[in-house]
Design a protein around this motif. Structure first.
Motif, mmCIF file in Angstrom:
data_model
loop_
_atom_site.group_PDB
_atom_site.id
_atom_site.type_symbol
_atom_site.label_atom_id
_atom_site.label_comp_id
_atom_site.label_asym_id
_atom_site.label_seq_id
_atom_site.Cartn_x
_atom_site.Cartn_y
_atom_site.Cartn_z
ATOM 1 N N ARG A 15 0.394 -3.187 -7.866
ATOM 2 C CA ARG A 15 -1.030 -2.944 -8.089
ATOM 3 C C ARG A 15 -1.311 -2.528 -9.522
ATOM 4 N NH1 ARG A 15 -2.500 1.383 -4.301
ATOM 5 N NH2 ARG A 15 -0.330 1.546 -3.678
ATOM 6 N N SER B 172 -1.083 -5.605 -11.673
ATOM 7 C CA SER B 172 -2.264 -6.433 -11.423
ATOM 8 C C SER B 172 -3.466 -5.949 -12.218
ATOM 9 C CB SER B 172 -2.591 -6.431 -9.924
ATOM 10 O OG SER B 172 -3.784 -7.128 -9.663
ATOM 11 N N GLN B 173 -3.612 -4.635 -12.351
ATOM 12 C CA GLN B 173 -4.765 -4.081 -13.059
ATOM 13 C C GLN B 173 -4.621 -4.196 -14.577
ATOM 14 O OE1 GLN B 173 -5.460 -0.098 -11.683
ATOM 15 N NE2 GLN B 173 -5.782 -0.725 -9.557
ATOM 16 N N ARG C 215 0.787 -1.225 0.000
ATOM 17 C CA ARG C 215 0.000 0.000 0.000
ATOM 18 C C ARG C 215 0.826 1.285 0.000
ATOM 19 N NH1 ARG C 215 -5.351 -0.768 1.110
ATOM 20 N NH2 ARG C 215 -5.972 -2.868 1.741
ATOM 21 N N ARG D 159 2.976 -0.015 -5.345
ATOM 22 C CA ARG D 159 2.172 0.672 -6.369
ATOM 23 C C ARG D 159 2.383 0.035 -7.736
ATOM 24 N NH1 ARG D 159 3.578 5.128 -3.039
ATOM 25 N NH2 ARG D 159 5.476 5.532 -4.233
#
Length: 303
Positions: free
Chosen positions: A180, A183-184, A171, A177
């Motif tokens: 994430r 992952s998207q 986080r 970051r």
């Protein structure tokens, strides 16, 4: 009531250990959508290394200070070993199959699992091995109350900080970051300058490190390891990841605690032989009504 609370305490302790293993499954799936079936047997190899290091370092006869230092060393050494081995598997097995049909990396993961299992068979042999009991067996809460031994404290003292550090890393750090973002959408992440392969390798290392730490705690907590231990423990951890919401880090933690509680209470109520059936019955019921898991999010299929 005391018996019920004791079973809950045992379940939460076991569940925390299951959650630590489940994080390795959910992290890899969250980044590249791969169910890494070799993760359970990777942990088995970490336990084999831990057993070898205990004998090599002579930790069985060490005092309290030596035991604490030895456990810290085992967690770091086995975690690093499993992390690097996980990165090597990604580099030479999974990365060449990034653009292949999804069935190819899945079957490859099963193949890696069998390879790890046979390495463990060669390493420690076909029979279960006793892991030295390095920790005192006395009740830390006194003789008249709930039983909470040093090995239970060890699980909490290692698992909880690792989970907190992982949450902070994901986080609040640049790597988190980047993870994430990958992952998207991997393509969009590459367009903004993120080294996707490097992020995926870091994810495999972190998942492997957590698995290596779990292997040490498992050996000290259960005091028995075997070359087939990865299958059952990996199955329960994968179930916890799915129950909590595959790809969700908090979901893996919640799923692990739920699995631990259910196993403990079911074992006390109906016997150990029925715990597996009860766990998977609850899993099926929950997924029927909430297919994304307890903390998972509904997502649309990309066309």
């Amino acid at each position: 009531m005391q018996f019920f609370l004791q079973q809950c305490l045992i379940g939460l302790t076991n569940g925390a250990l299951v959650a630590l293993v489940a994080l390795g499954y959910t992290m890899v799936y969250g980044i590249i959508g791969l169910i890494n079936f070799a993760h359970g047997d990777l942990i088995m190899l970490g336990a084999c290394l831990a057993l070898s290091l205990v004998g090599l370092l002579g930790l069985a006869g060490a005092g309290m200070a030596g035991t604490v230092a030895g456990v810290v060393f085992l967690v770091v050494a086995c975690g690093t070993f499993c992390g690097l081995l996980n990165v090597a598997v990604d580099r030479f097995v999974y990365r060449p199959l990034r653009t292949a049909p999804k069935l190819a990396p899945l079957v490859s993961a099963i193949g890696v699992s069998f390879i790890f299992m046979n390495v463990g068979l060669f390493w420690i042999g076909p029979a279960d091995r006793s892991f030295p009991d390095l920790l005192p067996a006395g009740n830390l809460l006194g003789d008249d109350g709930l039983r909470f031994a040093a090995k239970d404290l060890l699980v909490v003292a290692v698992v909880v900080p690792l989970m907190v550090l992982l949450s902070v890393l994901v986080r609040a750090t640049p790597l988190g970051r980047a993870m994430r973002a990958v992952s998207q959408d991997q393509t969009a992440a590459m367009l903004v300058g993120i080294d996707v392969d490097r992020v995926i390798a870091a994810t495999f290392f972190i998942g492997g490190f957590l698995g290596g730490a779990a292997s040490v705690i498992y050996g000290l907590y259960i005091n028995t390891i075997g070359f087939q231990m990865g299958f059952q423990n990996g199955l329960y951890a994968f179930t916890a990841a799915v129950l909590g919401g595959i790809g969700s880090i908090p979901g893996a933690v919640v799923g692990g605690l739920v699995i631990g509680l259910v196993r403990s209470l079911a074992s006390a109520a109906v016997g150990e032989r029925w715990t597996g059936a009860i766990v998977f019955t609850i899993l099926i019921v929950i997924l029927v009504f909430r297919p994304e898991g307890l903390l998972g999010r509904r997502t649309r299929e990309k066309v």
